[in-house]
Design a protein around this motif. Structure first.
Motif, PDB file in Angstrom:
ATOM      1  N   LEU A  50     -19.757  29.246  19.432  1.00 33.85           N
ATOM      2  CA  LEU A  50     -20.339  30.460  19.838  1.00 33.85           C
ATOM      3  C   LEU A  50     -21.858  29.909  19.781  1.00 33.85           C
ATOM      4  O   LEU A  50     -22.446  30.575  20.882  1.00 33.85           O
ATOM      5  CB  LEU A  50     -20.157  31.236  18.599  1.00 33.85           C
ATOM      6  N   LEU A  51     -22.435  29.174  19.050  1.00 35.49           N
ATOM      7  CA  LEU A  51     -23.787  28.840  19.171  1.00 35.49           C
ATOM      8  C   LEU A  51     -24.064  27.916  20.513  1.00 35.49           C
ATOM      9  O   LEU A  51     -25.055  28.286  21.015  1.00 35.49           O
ATOM     10  CB  LEU A  51     -24.176  27.783  17.868  1.00 35.49           C
ATOM     11  N   ALA A  52     -23.057  27.221  20.844  1.00 39.42           N
ATOM     12  CA  ALA A  52     -23.360  26.720  22.224  1.00 39.42           C
ATOM     13  C   ALA A  52     -23.231  27.649  23.519  1.00 39.42           C
ATOM     14  O   ALA A  52     -24.167  27.660  24.156  1.00 39.42           O
ATOM     15  CB  ALA A  52     -22.231  25.470  22.544  1.00 39.42           C
ATOM     16  N   THR A  62     -27.614  18.453  30.887  1.00 43.21           N
ATOM     17  CA  THR A  62     -28.180  19.497  31.550  1.00 43.21           C
ATOM     18  C   THR A  62     -27.897  20.722  31.275  1.00 43.21           C
ATOM     19  O   THR A  62     -26.755  21.113  31.062  1.00 43.21           O
ATOM     20  CB  THR A  62     -28.343  19.297  33.258  1.00 43.21           C
ATOM     21  N   ILE A  63     -28.888  21.509  30.786  1.00 43.05           N
ATOM     22  CA  ILE A  63     -28.684  22.816  30.353  1.00 43.05           C
ATOM     23  C   ILE A  63     -28.586  23.941  31.477  1.00 43.05           C
ATOM     24  O   ILE A  63     -29.766  23.894  32.118  1.00 43.05           O
ATOM     25  CB  ILE A  63     -29.407  23.424  29.287  1.00 43.05           C
ATOM     26  N   THR A  64     -27.625  24.741  31.815  1.00 41.21           N
ATOM     27  CA  THR A  64     -27.484  25.573  32.728  1.00 41.21           C
ATOM     28  C   THR A  64     -27.078  26.931  31.912  1.00 41.21           C
ATOM     29  O   THR A  64     -25.927  27.030  31.530  1.00 41.21           O
ATOM     30  CB  THR A  64     -26.572  25.288  33.871  1.00 41.21           C
ATOM     31  N   VAL A  65     -27.887  28.014  32.284  1.00 45.58           N
ATOM     32  CA  VAL A  65     -27.542  29.371  31.682  1.00 45.58           C
ATOM     33  C   VAL A  65     -27.209  30.132  32.830  1.00 45.58           C
ATOM     34  O   VAL A  65     -27.890  30.215  33.931  1.00 45.58           O
ATOM     35  CB  VAL A  65     -28.632  29.706  30.455  1.00 45.58           C
ATOM     36  N   PRO A  76     -27.605  38.547  27.400  1.00 43.80           N
ATOM     37  CA  PRO A  76     -28.209  37.315  26.780  1.00 43.80           C
ATOM     38  C   PRO A  76     -27.795  36.046  27.999  1.00 43.80           C
ATOM     39  O   PRO A  76     -26.642  36.095  28.223  1.00 43.80           O
ATOM     40  CB  PRO A  76     -27.690  36.955  25.479  1.00 43.80           C
ATOM     41  N   PRO A  77     -28.795  35.231  27.749  1.00 41.52           N
ATOM     42  CA  PRO A  77     -28.098  33.879  28.568  1.00 41.52           C
ATOM     43  C   PRO A  77     -27.265  32.954  27.878  1.00 41.52           C
ATOM     44  O   PRO A  77     -27.219  32.922  26.693  1.00 41.52           O
ATOM     45  CB  PRO A  77     -29.715  33.114  28.841  1.00 41.52           C
ATOM     46  N   VAL A  78     -26.211  32.907  28.761  1.00 41.11           N
ATOM     47  CA  VAL A  78     -25.128  32.229  27.984  1.00 41.11           C
ATOM     48  C   VAL A  78     -24.774  30.980  29.093  1.00 41.11           C
ATOM     49  O   VAL A  78     -24.980  30.865  30.140  1.00 41.11           O
ATOM     50  CB  VAL A  78     -23.969  32.724  28.057  1.00 41.11           C
ATOM     51  N   GLN A  79     -24.174  29.820  28.139  1.00 44.76           N
ATOM     52  CA  GLN A  79     -23.628  28.455  29.143  1.00 44.76           C
ATOM     53  C   GLN A  79     -22.144  28.738  29.395  1.00 44.76           C
ATOM     54  O   GLN A  79     -21.550  28.733  28.439  1.00 44.76           O
ATOM     55  CB  GLN A  79     -23.818  27.460  28.023  1.00 44.76           C
ATOM     56  N   LEU A  80     -21.827  28.709  30.533  1.00 40.46           N
ATOM     57  CA  LEU A  80     -20.657  29.215  30.900  1.00 40.46           C
ATOM     58  C   LEU A  80     -19.511  27.972  30.560  1.00 40.46           C
ATOM     59  O   LEU A  80     -18.451  28.371  30.367  1.00 40.46           O
ATOM     60  CB  LEU A  80     -20.591  29.340  32.391  1.00 40.46           C
TER      61      LEU A  80
END
Length: 117
Positions: A50-52, A62-65, A76-80
Motif C-alpha cells: 500500500l505504501l508502494a 525508475t519511479i513512474t506514477v 493521488p499519484p499511484v505506481q501502477l
C-alpha cells in the motif's frame, strides 16, 4: 523486484532516491517478520504494498506514477506496478486476511465478556 531494482541502481548511472532506500529497509523488516510472526508478516506485506502504491516507497529503479484528473478533482499519484501487486496480494491472501480479522473480532468479544464477569 528489489534485487532487479538494486542491481540496476548499482550497475548503471541511475541514482537511488529516498523511496528506494525506504523500500529496501522495510523489506528487511518484512523478511524478519516472516521468520518471527507470520500473521504480522501478512498484514505488514499489505501495508508495504500500500505504501508502494501511494508512492511512499519504491521497488523499481525508475519511479513512474499515474493519476486521473476530472476537472478540479484528481486522484493521488499511484505506481501502477505496485497497485497491481497489491491487488494480486489481496486476491491471493483474502482467506488469510478474513481469518485474521475474525480471530481479532473473536478475541475482542471474549475480552469484553470477561470484563462483564
Amino acid at each position: 523486484m528489489l534485487i532487479y531494482c538494486w542491481g540496476i541502481i548499482l550497475t548503471t548511472e541511475i541514482l537511488a532516491t529516498w523511496r528506494q532506500y525506504i523500500g529496501l529497509l522495510l523489506f528487511f523488516i518484512l523478511a524478519f517478520l516472516f521468520l518471527k510472526n507470520i500473521v504480522a508478516a501478512i498484514i505488514s506485506t499489505g501495508l508495504y504494498l500500500l505504501l508502494a502504491t501511494f508512492n511512499l516507497l519504491a521497488m523499481t529503479p525508475t519511479i513512474t506514477v499515474s493519476g486521473i484528473r476530472i476537472g478540479a478533482i484528481s486522484t493521488p499519484p499511484v505506481q501502477l506496478i505496485s497497485l497491481g501487486l497489491f491487488i494480486l496480494y489481496f486476491c491471493l491472501n483474502m482467506d488469510s486476511l478474513i481469518d485474521i480479522y475474525l480471530d481479532y473480532k473473536e478475541a475482542s468479544v471474549v475480552t469484553v465478556e470477561r470484563k462483564k464477569d
